[in-house]
Design a protein around this motif. Sequence first.
Motif, PDB file in Angstrom:
ATOM      1  N   ASP A  87       0.861  -1.181   0.000  1.00  0.00           N
ATOM      2  CA  ASP A  87       0.000   0.000   0.000  1.00  0.00           C
ATOM      3  C   ASP A  87       0.902   1.237   0.000  1.00  0.00           C
ATOM      4  O   ASP A  87       1.627   1.491   0.953  1.00  0.00           O
ATOM      5  N   ARG A  88       0.868   1.984  -1.078  1.00  0.00           N
ATOM      6  CA  ARG A  88       1.735   3.159  -1.204  1.00  0.00           C
ATOM      7  C   ARG A  88       0.954   4.466  -1.034  1.00  0.00           C
ATOM      8  O   ARG A  88       1.493   5.551  -1.282  1.00  0.00           O
ATOM      9  N   ASN A  89      -0.278   4.373  -0.607  1.00  0.00           N
ATOM     10  CA  ASN A  89      -1.059   5.579  -0.345  1.00  0.00           C
ATOM     11  C   ASN A  89      -0.566   6.247   0.930  1.00  0.00           C
ATOM     12  O   ASN A  89      -0.041   5.593   1.833  1.00  0.00           O
ATOM     13  N   LEU A  90      -0.740   7.550   1.006  1.00  0.00           N
ATOM     14  CA  LEU A  90      -0.405   8.300   2.213  1.00  0.00           C
ATOM     15  C   LEU A  90      -1.656   8.372   3.079  1.00  0.00           C
ATOM     16  O   LEU A  90      -2.697   8.877   2.645  1.00  0.00           O
ATOM     17  N   ALA A  91      -1.540   7.861   4.301  1.00  0.00           N
ATOM     18  CA  ALA A  91      -2.712   7.658   5.145  1.00  0.00           C
ATOM     19  C   ALA A  91      -3.195   8.959   5.781  1.00  0.00           C
ATOM     20  O   ALA A  91      -2.414   9.766   6.276  1.00  0.00           O
ATOM     21  N   LEU A  92      -4.494   9.123   5.768  1.00  0.00           N
ATOM     22  CA  LEU A  92      -5.166  10.201   6.483  1.00  0.00           C
ATOM     23  C   LEU A  92      -6.120   9.562   7.478  1.00  0.00           C
ATOM     24  O   LEU A  92      -6.456   8.392   7.371  1.00  0.00           O
ATOM     25  N   GLY A  94      -6.587  11.292  11.010  1.00  0.00           N
ATOM     26  CA  GLY A  94      -6.622  12.036  12.260  1.00  0.00           C
ATOM     27  C   GLY A  94      -7.369  13.343  12.091  1.00  0.00           C
ATOM     28  O   GLY A  94      -7.774  13.714  11.000  1.00  0.00           O
ATOM     29  N   GLU A  95      -7.564  14.036  13.167  1.00  0.00           N
ATOM     30  CA  GLU A  95      -8.217  15.345  13.124  1.00  0.00           C
ATOM     31  C   GLU A  95      -7.387  16.345  13.922  1.00  0.00           C
ATOM     32  O   GLU A  95      -7.725  16.677  15.045  1.00  0.00           O
ATOM     33  N   PRO A  96      -6.295  16.840  13.398  1.00  0.00           N
ATOM     34  CA  PRO A  96      -5.786  16.602  12.048  1.00  0.00           C
ATOM     35  C   PRO A  96      -4.887  15.369  11.969  1.00  0.00           C
ATOM     36  O   PRO A  96      -4.442  14.852  12.995  1.00  0.00           O
ATOM     37  N   SER A  97      -4.608  14.923  10.749  1.00  0.00           N
ATOM     38  CA  SER A  97      -3.573  13.919  10.529  1.00  0.00           C
ATOM     39  C   SER A  97      -2.215  14.610  10.581  1.00  0.00           C
ATOM     40  O   SER A  97      -2.083  15.786  10.225  1.00  0.00           O
ATOM     41  N   VAL A  98      -1.202  13.867  11.021  1.00  0.00           N
ATOM     42  CA  VAL A  98       0.156  14.406  11.090  1.00  0.00           C
ATOM     43  C   VAL A  98       1.070  13.515  10.270  1.00  0.00           C
ATOM     44  O   VAL A  98       1.077  12.290  10.459  1.00  0.00           O
ATOM     45  N   TRP A  99       1.805  14.136   9.356  1.00  0.00           N
ATOM     46  CA  TRP A  99       2.844  13.422   8.604  1.00  0.00           C
ATOM     47  C   TRP A  99       4.199  13.957   9.048  1.00  0.00           C
ATOM     48  O   TRP A  99       4.482  15.147   8.879  1.00  0.00           O
ATOM     49  N   LEU A 100       5.002  13.094   9.645  1.00  0.00           N
ATOM     50  CA  LEU A 100       6.353  13.461  10.068  1.00  0.00           C
ATOM     51  C   LEU A 100       7.349  13.096   8.978  1.00  0.00           C
ATOM     52  O   LEU A 100       7.228  12.042   8.343  1.00  0.00           O
ATOM     53  N   PHE A 101       8.341  13.942   8.799  1.00  0.00           N
ATOM     54  CA  PHE A 101       9.391  13.696   7.808  1.00  0.00           C
ATOM     55  C   PHE A 101      10.732  13.633   8.534  1.00  0.00           C
ATOM     56  O   PHE A 101      11.106  14.572   9.244  1.00  0.00           O
ATOM     57  N   VAL A 102      11.441  12.506   8.355  1.00  0.00           N
ATOM     58  CA  VAL A 102      12.718  12.317   9.031  1.00  0.00           C
ATOM     59  C   VAL A 102      13.798  11.990   8.007  1.00  0.00           C
ATOM     60  O   VAL A 102      13.515  11.547   6.900  1.00  0.00           O
ATOM     61  N   GLY A 103      15.047  12.205   8.402  1.00  0.00           N
ATOM     62  CA  GLY A 103      16.180  11.932   7.522  1.00  0.00           C
ATOM     63  C   GLY A 103      17.309  12.892   7.826  1.00  0.00           C
ATOM     64  O   GLY A 103      17.117  13.915   8.493  1.00  0.00           O
ATOM     65  N   VAL A 104      18.502  12.572   7.369  1.00  0.00           N
ATOM     66  CA  VAL A 104      19.664  13.417   7.658  1.00  0.00           C
ATOM     67  C   VAL A 104      19.567  14.717   6.871  1.00  0.00           C
ATOM     68  O   VAL A 104      18.814  14.834   5.901  1.00  0.00           O
TER      69      VAL A 104
END
Length: 301
Positions: A87-92, A94-104
Amino acid sequence: MGLRSRLGRARDAWSTHLAPVRNSSSIDDSTWEGLADALLLADVGVVTTDALVDGLRKRVGREGVADADGLLRLLKVELLARLGEADRNLALGGEPSVWLFVGVNGVGKTTTIGKLGHRESVAGRRLVFAAGDTFRAAAADQLSLWADRSGSTVVRGAEGADPSSVVYDAVAHAASRGADLVLADTAGRVHTKANLMDELSKVRRVADQGDGTVTETLLVIDATTGQNGLIQARQFAEAVDVTGIVLTKLDGSARGGIVVAVQDDLGIPVKLVGVGEGVDDLVPFDPEEFVDALFAADVPA
């Protein structure tokens, strides 16, 4: 514009690496050696390369394949199987949904957030950007520019402030304004004695404690770094519950095999790929289109 036209460097390198296999008159030890070398040069990685070659040897024998064209067709099938139907969809949700982005630092996290924010804004979602990389002032400034472009709000703190508090405040702000989604940047390094992975784990916990729900934690990797990027990926995946991979700069990489290596090693789907500098050049990853692009010059129709 499809992946075939955007992955010219990876396709050309792939074709060059596979030339000894393609030119084999029959399948013998030198063919297998050439195939293993090609996969390694494409940054598929030792473990995945060994598994692919072993599986192909068995399949070639079982199916009676005797020529290079047949072997390359099977390789294409096996690569697609490795990439799977995740599943490559981006999940929604929440109220609101939160997408965290990590990496160097330097992999393109902030730019990825900006481009994805543009896409979600065009889709009609109300956004809040969280400038959680408080150790790099330029990141917050850059995120503010992206927020302005999409007509969104950015929540930022003082330089060196607690990143988790910034994300918490952004989620609270989003909830109070009825926003759908918080896109949260995080640090790629810290300037204190705190361990980066501990800091990210804290951000992840805090982001879930308020009014929002973390539905995606996306690990951003620079495709041009190859196996070094995979080593980084393992460290981040151990620290936070990574739900998807974003591979940036794929258009500038000759190491297309890193897509297979990352997903095979981590068991985490590649969800997005960066294939250019434009705002629309962050695209959903399509395994079939990707493999077709790599093999455009090698597998007869």
